[in-house]
Design a protein around this motif. Sequence first.
Motif, PDB file in Angstrom:
ATOM      1  N   LEU A 149      53.537  42.615  32.858  1.00  0.00           N
ATOM      2  CA  LEU A 149      54.121  41.369  32.682  1.00  0.00           C
ATOM      3  C   LEU A 149      52.465  40.900  34.342  1.00  0.00           C
ATOM      4  CD1 LEU A 149      57.477  40.321  32.508  1.00  0.00           C
ATOM      5  CD2 LEU A 149      56.352  40.517  31.050  1.00  0.00           C
ATOM      6  N   PRO A 150      51.925  39.817  33.793  1.00  0.00           N
ATOM      7  CA  PRO A 150      50.399  39.544  34.523  1.00  0.00           C
ATOM      8  C   PRO A 150      51.779  38.289  35.523  1.00  0.00           C
ATOM      9  CG  PRO A 150      50.647  38.674  32.602  1.00  0.00           C
ATOM     10  CD  PRO A 150      51.231  39.706  32.404  1.00  0.00           C
ATOM     11  N   VAL A 151      50.908  38.481  37.201  1.00  0.00           N
ATOM     12  CA  VAL A 151      51.045  37.523  37.941  1.00  0.00           C
ATOM     13  C   VAL A 151      50.555  36.506  37.955  1.00  0.00           C
ATOM     14  CG1 VAL A 151      52.071  36.866  40.634  1.00  0.00           C
ATOM     15  CG2 VAL A 151      52.876  39.071  39.000  1.00  0.00           C
ATOM     16  N   ILE A 152      51.099  35.195  37.709  1.00  0.00           N
ATOM     17  CA  ILE A 152      50.757  34.277  38.471  1.00  0.00           C
ATOM     18  C   ILE A 152      50.289  34.052  39.819  1.00  0.00           C
ATOM     19  CG2 ILE A 152      49.448  31.822  38.260  1.00  0.00           C
ATOM     20  CD1 ILE A 152      49.855  32.595  34.348  1.00  0.00           C
ATOM     21  N   GLU A 153      49.343  33.469  40.988  1.00  0.00           N
ATOM     22  CA  GLU A 153      50.107  32.513  42.149  1.00  0.00           C
ATOM     23  C   GLU A 153      49.312  31.307  41.782  1.00  0.00           C
ATOM     24  OE1 GLU A 153      48.212  36.620  44.474  1.00  0.00           O
ATOM     25  OE2 GLU A 153      49.135  34.843  45.827  1.00  0.00           O
ATOM     26  N   ASP A 154      51.072  30.293  42.107  1.00  0.00           N
ATOM     27  CA  ASP A 154      50.245  28.788  42.713  1.00  0.00           C
ATOM     28  C   ASP A 154      50.259  29.172  44.083  1.00  0.00           C
ATOM     29  OD1 ASP A 154      50.231  26.185  43.457  1.00  0.00           O
ATOM     30  OD2 ASP A 154      51.611  25.543  42.249  1.00  0.00           O
ATOM     31  N   CYS A 155      49.273  28.940  44.216  1.00  0.00           N
ATOM     32  CA  CYS A 155      48.269  29.092  46.094  1.00  0.00           C
ATOM     33  C   CYS A 155      48.180  26.856  46.804  1.00  0.00           C
ATOM     34  CB  CYS A 155      47.230  30.112  46.335  1.00  0.00           C
ATOM     35  SG  CYS A 155      47.653  31.613  45.722  1.00  0.00           S
ATOM     36  N   ALA A 156      48.593  26.295  45.760  1.00  0.00           N
ATOM     37  CA  ALA A 156      48.514  25.522  46.107  1.00  0.00           C
ATOM     38  C   ALA A 156      48.374  24.778  47.450  1.00  0.00           C
ATOM     39  CB  ALA A 156      49.058  23.920  45.268  1.00  0.00           C
ATOM     40  N   HIS A 157      50.562  25.622  48.153  1.00  0.00           N
ATOM     41  CA  HIS A 157      50.118  25.302  49.961  1.00  0.00           C
ATOM     42  C   HIS A 157      49.209  26.260  50.414  1.00  0.00           C
ATOM     43  CE1 HIS A 157      54.004  23.275  48.445  1.00  0.00           C
ATOM     44  NE2 HIS A 157      53.095  22.638  47.719  1.00  0.00           N
ATOM     45  N   PRO A 159      46.310  28.305  50.702  1.00  0.00           N
ATOM     46  CA  PRO A 159      44.803  29.230  51.154  1.00  0.00           C
ATOM     47  C   PRO A 159      44.119  29.485  52.623  1.00  0.00           C
ATOM     48  CG  PRO A 159      44.628  26.463  51.775  1.00  0.00           C
ATOM     49  CD  PRO A 159      46.355  27.152  50.854  1.00  0.00           C
ATOM     50  N   GLY A 160      44.390  30.481  52.784  1.00  0.00           N
ATOM     51  CA  GLY A 160      44.683  31.594  54.593  1.00  0.00           C
ATOM     52  C   GLY A 160      45.471  31.845  54.241  1.00  0.00           C
ATOM     53  N   SER A 161      46.804  32.197  53.878  1.00  0.00           N
ATOM     54  CA  SER A 161      47.996  32.875  53.851  1.00  0.00           C
ATOM     55  C   SER A 161      47.871  34.643  53.165  1.00  0.00           C
ATOM     56  CB  SER A 161      49.332  32.222  52.699  1.00  0.00           C
ATOM     57  OG  SER A 161      49.600  31.074  53.334  1.00  0.00           O
ATOM     58  N   GLU A 162      48.536  34.821  53.957  1.00  0.00           N
ATOM     59  CA  GLU A 162      48.135  36.094  53.566  1.00  0.00           C
ATOM     60  C   GLU A 162      49.529  37.524  53.944  1.00  0.00           C
ATOM     61  OE1 GLU A 162      45.870  38.326  56.719  1.00  0.00           O
ATOM     62  OE2 GLU A 162      44.842  36.501  56.963  1.00  0.00           O
ATOM     63  N   TYR A 163      49.658  38.013  53.073  1.00  0.00           N
ATOM     64  CA  TYR A 163      50.612  39.523  52.348  1.00  0.00           C
ATOM     65  C   TYR A 163      50.168  40.171  53.333  1.00  0.00           C
ATOM     66  CZ  TYR A 163      54.754  41.502  51.038  1.00  0.00           C
ATOM     67  OH  TYR A 163      56.522  42.026  50.582  1.00  0.00           O
ATOM     68  N   LYS A 164      50.659  41.412  53.761  1.00  0.00           N
ATOM     69  CA  LYS A 164      50.113  43.018  53.920  1.00  0.00           C
ATOM     70  C   LYS A 164      49.068  43.006  54.025  1.00  0.00           C
ATOM     71  CE  LYS A 164      54.941  44.418  53.101  1.00  0.00           C
ATOM     72  NZ  LYS A 164      55.983  45.232  53.394  1.00  0.00           N
ATOM     73  N   GLY A 165      48.796  41.965  54.808  1.00  0.00           N
ATOM     74  CA  GLY A 165      46.642  41.894  55.137  1.00  0.00           C
ATOM     75  C   GLY A 165      45.871  41.031  54.268  1.00  0.00           C
ATOM     76  N   LYS A 166      46.845  41.020  53.062  1.00  0.00           N
ATOM     77  CA  LYS A 166      46.036  40.854  51.290  1.00  0.00           C
ATOM     78  C   LYS A 166      46.368  38.761  51.616  1.00  0.00           C
ATOM     79  CE  LYS A 166      45.638  43.935  48.115  1.00  0.00           C
ATOM     80  NZ  LYS A 166      45.966  44.114  46.551  1.00  0.00           N
ATOM     81  N   ARG A 167      45.137  37.839  51.286  1.00  0.00           N
ATOM     82  CA  ARG A 167      44.628  37.013  51.505  1.00  0.00           C
ATOM     83  C   ARG A 167      45.782  36.360  50.104  1.00  0.00           C
ATOM     84  NH1 ARG A 167      39.989  36.123  54.086  1.00  0.00           N
ATOM     85  NH2 ARG A 167      41.212  34.772  56.636  1.00  0.00           N
ATOM     86  N   CYS A 168      46.714  35.172  50.078  1.00  0.00           N
ATOM     87  CA  CYS A 168      47.264  35.099  49.029  1.00  0.00           C
ATOM     88  C   CYS A 168      46.178  35.048  48.082  1.00  0.00           C
ATOM     89  CB  CYS A 168      47.900  33.766  49.141  1.00  0.00           C
ATOM     90  SG  CYS A 168      50.127  34.550  50.119  1.00  0.00           S
ATOM     91  N   GLY A 169      45.937  34.986  46.605  1.00  0.00           N
ATOM     92  CA  GLY A 169      45.270  34.491  45.845  1.00  0.00           C
ATOM     93  C   GLY A 169      44.551  35.817  45.405  1.00  0.00           C
ATOM     94  N   SER A 170      44.581  37.523  46.011  1.00  0.00           N
ATOM     95  CA  SER A 170      44.665  38.144  45.755  1.00  0.00           C
ATOM     96  C   SER A 170      45.169  39.271  45.292  1.00  0.00           C
ATOM     97  CB  SER A 170      43.252  38.530  47.082  1.00  0.00           C
ATOM     98  OG  SER A 170      43.949  38.992  48.201  1.00  0.00           O
ATOM     99  N   ILE A 171      46.186  38.922  45.441  1.00  0.00           N
ATOM    100  CA  ILE A 171      47.719  39.802  45.289  1.00  0.00           C
ATOM    101  C   ILE A 171      48.926  40.659  43.766  1.00  0.00           C
ATOM    102  CG2 ILE A 171      50.491  41.138  46.173  1.00  0.00           C
ATOM    103  CD1 ILE A 171      49.298  38.584  48.440  1.00  0.00           C
ATOM    104  N   GLY A 172      48.508  38.793  43.582  1.00  0.00           N
ATOM    105  CA  GLY A 172      49.136  38.210  41.415  1.00  0.00           C
ATOM    106  C   GLY A 172      47.900  38.799  40.566  1.00  0.00           C
ATOM    107  N   ASP A 173      47.708  38.890  38.941  1.00  0.00           N
ATOM    108  CA  ASP A 173      46.656  38.248  38.439  1.00  0.00           C
ATOM    109  C   ASP A 173      45.601  37.553  38.695  1.00  0.00           C
ATOM    110  OD1 ASP A 173      47.336  41.320  36.655  1.00  0.00           O
ATOM    111  OD2 ASP A 173      48.942  40.460  37.275  1.00  0.00           O
ATOM    112  N   ILE A 174      46.595  36.477  38.772  1.00  0.00           N
ATOM    113  CA  ILE A 174      45.610  35.523  39.083  1.00  0.00           C
ATOM    114  C   ILE A 174      45.905  34.302  40.358  1.00  0.00           C
ATOM    115  CG2 ILE A 174      44.808  33.508  37.610  1.00  0.00           C
ATOM    116  CD1 ILE A 174      44.628  34.560  35.595  1.00  0.00           C
ATOM    117  N   GLY A 175      44.701  33.779  40.871  1.00  0.00           N
ATOM    118  CA  GLY A 175      45.415  32.202  41.782  1.00  0.00           C
ATOM    119  C   GLY A 175      44.792  31.174  41.482  1.00  0.00           C
ATOM    120  N   CYS A 176      45.623  30.459  41.681  1.00  0.00           N
ATOM    121  CA  CYS A 176      45.294  29.399  41.626  1.00  0.00           C
ATOM    122  C   CYS A 176      45.934  28.338  42.742  1.00  0.00           C
ATOM    123  CB  CYS A 176      46.110  28.811  40.331  1.00  0.00           C
ATOM    124  SG  CYS A 176      46.487  28.973  38.850  1.00  0.00           S
TER     125      CYS A 176
END
Length: 381
Positions: A149-157, A159-176
Amino acid sequence: MWKIPLSDINFDQKEVEAVQNVIYSGWLTMGEVTKDFEARFARYIGVEHAFAVSSCTSALHLAALALDIGEGDEVVCPSLTFVAAPNSIIYTRGKPVFADITSVTNLNISPEDIEKKITAKTKAIQIMHYAGIPCNMESITDLARKRGLPVIEDCAHSPGSEYKGKRCGSIGDIGCFSFFSNKNMTTGEGGMITTNDENIAKKIRTLRSHGMTTLTLDRHKGHAFSYDVTALGFNYRLDEIHSALGIVQLEKLQKSNERRLTLATKYQQALSEIQGLSVISGNGISVSSNHILPVLLPEEIDRAKFMEYMKQNGIQTSIHYPPAHLFDFYRRMYGYKEGMLPLTEEVSKREVTLPLYPSMNEDSVSIVCDAVREYFKKELI
Ligand SMILES: *Cc1c(COP(=O)(O)O)cnc(C)c1O
């Protein structure tokens, strides 16, 4: 009207000049400024592609379209979020299937509950990094991969958050992302959609602008004279004025997120002594953008009375969020009702959001915390 508002913009002469430059340039939409904004945003998030769009809502809609979500398809998603997110699934005739939050101290969607809600009809997973605190993306992407299954990240809250060295919006298949006026970076209205997937990028590029095969700028430059329409597209473009604001705001993001962290830490220290009140904060391992400052009131505190007291003191508060599954439209459309998501429902009754914005000063944090303390003293004795 408010002595201390819930949020405030972080604009100065730089934004004014950026907008002026666009106006004098004579080119107002889908030009070099937007391209520059997209390139900078992609580099910042750490993705191959970023597309500037008119809002996060249009980004979420494009995400659902790019993943071919249609009639009869289910998308597992949170209910403790802004209604635009589940709505975007319905735009393409998909069905939002809500999963509960993790706990009363972790308000992000529960990976265990996502797994329980997956059926043969599930087509995607949509998650939201609440308050800027990253979801448990390791469990979520493991599960998604296992189920294809693909993952959509709703990153409205986030921008700049990071999980294990990766920015939110770059971890799932699509970031919004959202650049609405109360978000960590703003262009008034606006948004961005990010992806590393070449196929998804191709679809988004076309669907953002009427499904057309060439752009106005290409035709202006004489690169093309005509176009074909290959899909039912939309006008979800962001113009050059908004993009110019976005470039300046992106430059300010790191510093303003740091300021948010300083203020959030001060809040935590000041509020930690109040019995029964908990500040929703990250785990210290991932990096939060500290988009909002949510607290959970003890059950015995009447939230409406508390918010009224804060208002009397000139302090604006808010609720994030009334649960989406209990809105009239969702009840009528899907028969959703109370009891479906016990943790989401409990938190949505007890949560209050306190003021937080980069230009807020330490004294204002003290004023808010003193008012909370005063109210609790009166109520709990
Ligand atoms: C603000 C917000 C949106 C919608 O953003 P717009 O740019 O206003 O369309 C979606 N999801 C969440 C979680 C939000 O906070």
